[in-house]
Design a protein around this motif. Sequence first.
Motif, mmCIF file in Angstrom:
data_model
loop_
_atom_site.group_PDB
_atom_site.id
_atom_site.type_symbol
_atom_site.label_atom_id
_atom_site.label_comp_id
_atom_site.label_asym_id
_atom_site.label_seq_id
_atom_site.Cartn_x
_atom_site.Cartn_y
_atom_site.Cartn_z
ATOM 1 N N ALA A 50 48.219 15.785 24.025
ATOM 2 C CA ALA A 50 47.813 15.585 22.567
ATOM 3 C C ALA A 50 48.935 15.784 21.740
ATOM 4 O O ALA A 50 49.878 16.542 22.091
ATOM 5 C CB ALA A 50 46.665 16.143 22.321
ATOM 6 N N GLY A 51 49.025 15.243 20.523
ATOM 7 C CA GLY A 51 50.071 15.683 19.405
ATOM 8 C C GLY A 51 49.777 15.040 18.134
ATOM 9 O O GLY A 51 48.926 14.165 18.033
ATOM 10 N N ALA A 52 50.591 15.313 17.319
ATOM 11 C CA ALA A 52 50.411 14.716 15.837
ATOM 12 C C ALA A 52 51.863 14.669 15.011
ATOM 13 O O ALA A 52 52.548 15.401 15.409
ATOM 14 C CB ALA A 52 49.454 15.833 14.966
ATOM 15 N N GLU A 65 53.217 13.909 7.541
ATOM 16 C CA GLU A 65 52.881 14.779 6.646
ATOM 17 C C GLU A 65 53.069 16.263 7.206
ATOM 18 O O GLU A 65 52.162 17.198 6.978
ATOM 19 C CB GLU A 65 50.994 14.378 6.507
ATOM 20 C CG GLU A 65 50.600 13.261 5.985
ATOM 21 C CD GLU A 65 49.422 12.860 5.894
ATOM 22 O OE1 GLU A 65 48.763 13.933 5.689
ATOM 23 O OE2 GLU A 65 49.033 11.788 5.682
ATOM 24 N N GLY A 66 54.150 16.435 7.583
ATOM 25 C CA GLY A 66 54.552 18.133 7.791
ATOM 26 C C GLY A 66 54.172 18.277 9.263
ATOM 27 O O GLY A 66 54.532 19.507 9.674
ATOM 28 N N CYS A 67 53.633 17.540 10.142
ATOM 29 C CA CYS A 67 53.246 17.876 11.472
ATOM 30 C C CYS A 67 54.033 17.432 12.307
ATOM 31 O O CYS A 67 54.728 16.087 12.322
ATOM 32 C CB CYS A 67 51.811 17.560 11.629
ATOM 33 S SG CYS A 67 50.613 18.006 10.498
ATOM 34 N N ARG A 68 54.675 18.291 13.295
ATOM 35 C CA ARG A 68 55.179 17.755 14.421
ATOM 36 C C ARG A 68 54.852 18.688 15.589
ATOM 37 O O ARG A 68 55.408 19.541 16.089
ATOM 38 C CB ARG A 68 56.870 17.943 14.073
ATOM 39 C CG ARG A 68 57.443 17.272 15.585
ATOM 40 C CD ARG A 68 59.371 17.182 15.297
ATOM 41 N NE ARG A 68 59.929 16.926 16.431
ATOM 42 C CZ ARG A 68 60.156 15.482 16.600
ATOM 43 N NH1 ARG A 68 59.439 14.522 16.009
ATOM 44 N NH2 ARG A 68 60.754 15.543 17.516
ATOM 45 N N LEU A 69 53.624 18.455 16.115
ATOM 46 C CA LEU A 69 52.779 19.219 17.149
ATOM 47 C C LEU A 69 52.679 18.565 18.493
ATOM 48 O O LEU A 69 52.374 17.404 18.670
ATOM 49 C CB LEU A 69 51.224 19.351 16.599
ATOM 50 C CG LEU A 69 50.547 20.359 17.147
ATOM 51 C CD1 LEU A 69 51.063 21.457 17.549
ATOM 52 C CD2 LEU A 69 48.927 20.391 16.679
ATOM 53 N N ARG A 70 53.225 19.280 19.534
ATOM 54 C CA ARG A 70 52.960 18.641 20.903
ATOM 55 C C ARG A 70 52.229 19.735 21.697
ATOM 56 O O ARG A 70 52.357 21.021 21.745
ATOM 57 C CB ARG A 70 54.342 18.689 21.383
ATOM 58 C CG ARG A 70 55.232 17.894 20.489
ATOM 59 C CD ARG A 70 54.836 16.514 20.583
ATOM 60 N NE ARG A 70 55.849 15.627 20.051
ATOM 61 C CZ ARG A 70 55.786 15.124 18.773
ATOM 62 N NH1 ARG A 70 54.589 15.376 18.070
ATOM 63 N NH2 ARG A 70 56.793 14.479 18.137
ATOM 64 N N ILE A 71 50.919 19.281 22.426
ATOM 65 C CA ILE A 71 50.263 19.968 23.391
ATOM 66 C C ILE A 71 50.073 19.443 24.923
ATOM 67 O O ILE A 71 49.570 18.271 24.610
ATOM 68 C CB ILE A 71 48.843 20.543 22.520
ATOM 69 C CG1 ILE A 71 48.843 20.777 21.205
ATOM 70 C CG2 ILE A 71 48.110 21.628 23.350
ATOM 71 C CD1 ILE A 71 47.526 20.663 20.610
ATOM 72 N N VAL A 72 50.449 20.259 25.723
ATOM 73 C CA VAL A 72 50.388 19.342 27.095
ATOM 74 C C VAL A 72 49.725 20.504 28.158
ATOM 75 O O VAL A 72 50.326 21.764 28.066
ATOM 76 C CB VAL A 72 51.780 19.039 27.419
ATOM 77 C CG1 VAL A 72 51.642 18.322 28.926
ATOM 78 C CG2 VAL A 72 52.440 18.086 26.532
ATOM 79 N N THR A 73 48.890 20.164 28.837
ATOM 80 C CA THR A 73 48.196 20.903 29.969
ATOM 81 C C THR A 73 48.844 20.263 31.271
ATOM 82 O O THR A 73 48.623 18.950 31.305
ATOM 83 C CB THR A 73 46.765 20.804 29.971
ATOM 84 O OG1 THR A 73 46.252 21.361 28.633
ATOM 85 C CG2 THR A 73 46.164 21.625 31.013
ATOM 86 N N PHE A 74 49.559 21.165 32.048
ATOM 87 C CA PHE A 74 50.020 20.514 33.295
ATOM 88 C C PHE A 74 49.895 21.648 34.408
ATOM 89 O O PHE A 74 49.802 22.797 33.997
ATOM 90 C CB PHE A 74 51.606 20.039 32.904
ATOM 91 C CG PHE A 74 52.608 21.583 32.582
ATOM 92 C CD1 PHE A 74 53.160 21.918 33.829
ATOM 93 C CD2 PHE A 74 52.754 21.685 31.613
ATOM 94 C CE1 PHE A 74 53.843 22.923 33.624
ATOM 95 C CE2 PHE A 74 53.581 22.927 31.259
ATOM 96 C CZ PHE A 74 54.252 23.467 32.134
ATOM 97 N N ALA A 75 50.104 21.129 35.640
ATOM 98 C CA ALA A 75 50.182 21.889 36.785
ATOM 99 C C ALA A 75 51.515 21.905 37.420
ATOM 100 O O ALA A 75 52.220 20.893 37.341
ATOM 101 C CB ALA A 75 49.069 21.741 37.624
ATOM 102 N N SER A 76 51.897 22.871 37.970
ATOM 103 C CA SER A 76 53.198 23.185 38.566
ATOM 104 C C SER A 76 53.109 23.862 39.844
ATOM 105 O O SER A 76 52.220 24.896 40.126
ATOM 106 C CB SER A 76 54.305 23.842 37.844
ATOM 107 O OG SER A 76 55.310 24.151 38.428
#
Length: 253
Positions: free
Chosen positions: A173-175, A178-189
């Motif tokens: 997910a991300g945004a 308007e001042g947002c530079r958000l990154r969110i990732v769920t992963f497996a390794s």
Amino acid sequence: MRRTTITPRLAGIATILAATLALAGCGSPKPAAGPNVNAVDAALLGNDADPALTAALRDQIMVDPMLVQQANDDAVRPPTMPAAGAVPPDGIAQAAMPKDPLAGQTLRSAPAPTADCPQCAIARRALTLGALAQGQGGATGQCAARVGYSAIWATRLPDSIPLIADARVIEAAGADGEGCRLRIVTFASAQPMQRLLDYYYTRATAAGFRAGHQAQGAEHVLAGTKPAGGAFLAIMRPHAGGGTEVDLMVDGG
């Protein structure tokens, strides 16, 4: 002198009898002669025949006894064992395995964790990646309302905090704007947790983040901020299929 008189009835019988004898004398026609089987065989197998055809007709039928044993003669019951399949040699199988994504890299050891882990409680309460971002509060929490979900966000992480090479993305997910530079990732390794802690601690500190390490039970958290703005968060836990599962968040940076 007595004359013999032939009645019309007797004359009719005699006529029929004469016609029958005449037909018997002619006989029935002979059937037309069919193809000579010996001649056909001679044409196929003789000197003028195709050599490949001749060899095929004369060769003995070949039967593989191993395949015969695997055949299923009874269509009602399944075979007693599956048909054997080709298995690549060990060398080929090992060559196909992915190489260590951290091989040759010099990693800094993550500091020992502290017992206090407020981020662990926030992560357990969050049911979505957006909720995880909202739980951080501040600018990150405000950007959580703009979060959109798509695997494309996994490719938009900053170069300083990338996915590890063997990462298998579960959700992203991300945004932006308007001042947002958000990154969110769920992963497996497939990497053990300690190697991932060291890897992301090395990357975060090299990018200017001041990172700390928290832990509670089997859950570990690396978190940090930049003096000029930006936040980094990596929540790690054992993956059910082996290796490590990570929630990786970068805001700004």
